[in-house]
Design an enzyme around this catalytic site. Structure first.
Site: not given
Lengths: 170, 598
Positions: B160, B573
């Protein structure tokens, strides 16, 4: 003694200059390596100073060195007669690249009263681990094999000077 | 109170198992001086003992009650040797004086160098070793990187950190900045036309960051008192390994328990020229030169991610695919990610496999000729590339670590190690975690979790197991793909199509509107189980910041989120993730899923 001091003072100045001007540094080193030619081409003051300068240059080379291995560290750091600044650094470390030259300069100012050992922590991980290095740059001040002082991170030139002065007991 | 009795029975079973599976067991409290004294006695005798610290574990007092029931002794230390109850501190010391202890320990009593040896210093191995050391165990970790055929090598930390997640995402970020630069002009930023990328600068920056991480891991091991060896480990006996340094110096170490965490390395094709001239992801992140025109072989996530960011740097990229994209992932999503890559400028050669790689010219990069054959016909094609990157899968590093000497069963077909739900191999004292496990996720956070929990079970009396269900993950293709839970295929297989309700929608991120790009490319899908309250069993998201979006929904799924709960959640939003709070169109309805306006 007075002349020696004078020579040292001039040497310190010329080191400063050479750090700023790579070309000057190059000409300096070439003048010391091939003295005969430099003697003929140098200006008067330079030829007058060049023998002692080359002497100091060679000792300066010993004063700042890269540690080769554990034995080298024992011999040149732990068993050193001079106090030693050990600069633990890494290739990947940006701040190390700034601190390294500053440190060399601070050491050079001391005219041989303090040495500087550079340890790449990736090449000599065991040493760095043994000396408790967690982050780089880490600078350890050693005298007679004992750790006297230590700092981690960047310092400016004045701070480095006082750090070095403290080590040599000024 | 029946539940309590039940609990007690369970605790008793756990205690008995703990006592039975260890030579010396001390039930102790971390602050108790007598416990310390007993431990020191066994240390002097050079006998490995397992201590369960009753003040550090959950339900410690219940354990103590059950011990009282079993032994008539409520105090700690409570010592068992060879399954026999010895007693407290005084009794144990007396037993030592009169030889009873030695008798119990038996002639064959073995003292090991370490409580635990972990083979492999990747995410899983490091997490496990540090946790075990924090629990007071004597732990060693061995890590050794065998250089690639081209000589690439790296430091401590495993795949990783060195050749996976970290460099991959940084290079993906590099590519995304390119797109951002193009978008920027549309938003009014003015800068000179020529925008160039310097591979060397990126590579050095990425490698430097990795260097600092390698060092951080090394320091963490020192700080946690884990012994670290940069040596290649192989079993010579079930409890003994041989450790060989780069210089060939050999040492032997023994341990009571072992954890295998050796990970995987890229597979080669086994065709002429592959190891000589091709690179893998192991080389790519350390490549000293820009790879130029590149052929990526394979359609694994490694292939798509590498191909994706190379194209994002402005390189000419072709991906050669044998059959399908992203095997094992939701195929609808995989194909959408692939389709986007085509619009992004990546060429796909489908249903071809390479048969030969030849060097036309050496250099950095050089020129290679690739010959490939159709998987369906006899058609042969040739192509010229600067770099060929092989990404056709990875093999578990289980073949050359002497597992036969320890008797550990390895699946001969794929080199993977089957384990039970406690990561235990067929050999009771040998465990395995991470990418080498059969049928488990190959993800760093999974290995870390498994390693940490394993250490707690082995040395702290914990019973918590690693949960391999509903693991969220993200593929960093140019348009990122995040998922959690089941693919559509798997859900249909498990529950039947008629029992599923699949909601889906296209969406257009607000930040894409002004640059006017990738309209109707981003896609969201959730798979709900109608038999279980429309519980969400599959979550799929193709769009920007997929990892950031998917992580939170992963938590929701862990909590058993249902469609109704998503519907009652208020969206934020304007974002991409809000799409999941307003999903109305089911896949079976065939309704329009194009988004318009707010």
């Amino acid at each position: 003694m007075a002349t020696r001091l004078l020579v040292r003072r001039i040497w310190a100045v010329s080191v400063k200059d050479s750090r700023r001007l790579p070309a000057a540094a190059a000409s300096l080193s070439s003048s010391s390596s091939s003295r005969s030619s430099s003697l003929s081409t140098s200006v008067h003051t330079r030829s007058f100073l060049s023998p002692s300068r080359s002497l100091l240059l060679s000792s300066h080379r010993c004063i700042s060195f890269n540690v080769q291995d554990n034995d080298d560290f024992t011999e040149r750091v732990i068993n050193s007669d001079l106090p030693v600044l050990v600069d633990f650094h890494a290739q990947w470390c940006g701040p190390c690249k700034i601190l390294g030259p500053r440190l060399e300069k601070a050491v050079a100012k001391q005219k041989g009263r303090v040495a500087m050992a550079k340890v790449d922590i990736d090449d000599h991980t065991d040493l760095a681990i043994e000396y408790g290095v967690s982050a780089v740059p880490t600078v350890i001040a050693m005298r007679g094999g004992d750790i006297i002082d230590k700092f981690v991170g960047i310092k400016d030139e004045d701070q480095l000077d006082s750090f070095v002065n403290k080590l040599i007991g000024q | 109170m029946p539940p309590v009795e039940n609990d007690n029975a369970q605790i008793k079973a756990r205690l008995q198992e703990f006592i039975d599976s260890n030579l010396v067991v001390i039930f102790s409290k971390s602050y108790c001086p007598y416990c310390k004294k007993v431990k020191e006695l066994f240390k002097e005798l050079n006998v490995a003992c397992e201590a369960m610290e009753l003040d550090l574990i959950e339900n410690g007092s219940s354990y103590q009650d059950v011990l009282m029931e079993m032994t008539g002794q409520k105090t700690v230390p409570n010592v068992f040797v060879n399954k026999t109850h010895v007693g407290g501190c005084d009794k144990t010391i007396q037993a030592h004086k009169d030889g009873y202890l030695q008798q119990l320990l038996g002639a064959e009593s073995t003292a090991y160098d370490y409580d635990l040896i972990v083979i492999g210093g990747g995410s899983g191995g490091l997490a496990c070793s540090k946790e075990a050391a924090a629990l007071g165990k004597k732990v060693m970790v061995l890590d050794y990187v065998v250089p690639t055929p081209l000589g690439t090598s790296w430091g401590l930390g495993g795949t990783c950190v060195n050749v996976g997640c970290i460099p991959k995402k940084l290079m993906h970020q590099t590519a995304m900045l390119h797109t951002a630069l193009e978008d920027a002009r549309k938003f009014g930023w003015e800068f000179s036309e020529a925008v160039n990328h310097n591979w060397e600068t990126m590579k050095s920056a990425v490698n430097n960051y990795i260097g600092s991480l390698n060092w951080g891991y090394r320091v963490a091991l020192r700080d946690k008192n884990v012994t670290y060896m940069n040596s290649y480990a192989e079993f010579v006996e079930p409890h003994k390994i041989k450790a060989t340094t780069k210089r060939g110096k050999e040492m032997f170490h023994t341990a009571a328990k072992f954890v295998l965490a050796t990970g995987e390395r890229p597979r080669y094709l086994g065709i002429p020229g592959d190891k000589e001239y091709c690179i893998t992801s192991d080389d790519l992140f350390y490549l000293s030169y820009c790879p130029g025109k590149t052929l990526v072989i394979g359609a694994s996530y490694v292939a798509l991610e590498c191909g994706g960011f190379l194209a994002g740097l402005g390189l000419d990229v072709t991906i050669m695919v044998r059959s399908i994209l992203l095997r094992g992932f939701d195929q609808d999503m995989a194909n959408r990610a692939g389709d986007h890559m085509e619009t992004y400028g990546i060429k796909f050669i489908r249903k071809f496999v390479p048969i030969k790689i030849e060097q036309l010219e050496a250099g950095t990069p050089g020129r290679l000729k690739v010959t490939a054959k159709s998987t369906e016909t006899d058609e042969i094609i040739e192509g010229e590339y600067n770099t060929v990157l092989i990404a056709v899968g990875r093999d578990a590093c289980t073949g050359n670590i002497g597992l036969d000497k320890a008797g550990v069963f390895v699946n001969p077909k794929n080199g993977k190690i089957p384990v039970n739900d406690e990561e235990q191999t067929n050999i009771p004292h040998i465990y395995a975690i991470g990418d080498i496990l059969e049928g488990k996720w190959e993800l760093t956070p999974v290995a870390i979790q498994a390693g940490r929990l394993l250490a707690r079970r082995l040395f702290a009396g914990s019973s918590e197991k690693c949960d391999y269900v509903n693991v969220p993950t993200t593929v960093f293709t140019p348009l990122e793909y995040g998922s959690c839970g089941l693919s559509e295929e798997k859900a249909i297989e498990l529950y039947g199509e008629e029992n599923l309700e699949i909601f889906h929608s296209l969406f257009w991120p607000l930040e894409y509107t002004i640059p006017n790009r990738d309209n109707n490319r981003c896609y969201a899908k959730i798979i709900c189980n109608k038999l279980d309250n429309e519980r969400v069993i599959g979550f799929h998201y193709l769009g920007p910041n997929a990892g950031e979006v998917t992580q939170g929904f992963g938590v929701a799924m862990k909590c058993g989120a249902t469609k109704q709960q998503l519907d009652s959640t208020i969206g934020i939003h304007p974002t991409c993730a809000e799409i999941f709070t307003t999903m109305e169109v089911t896949k079976r309805s065939g309704g329009d899923i194009k988004q318009t306006g707010c």
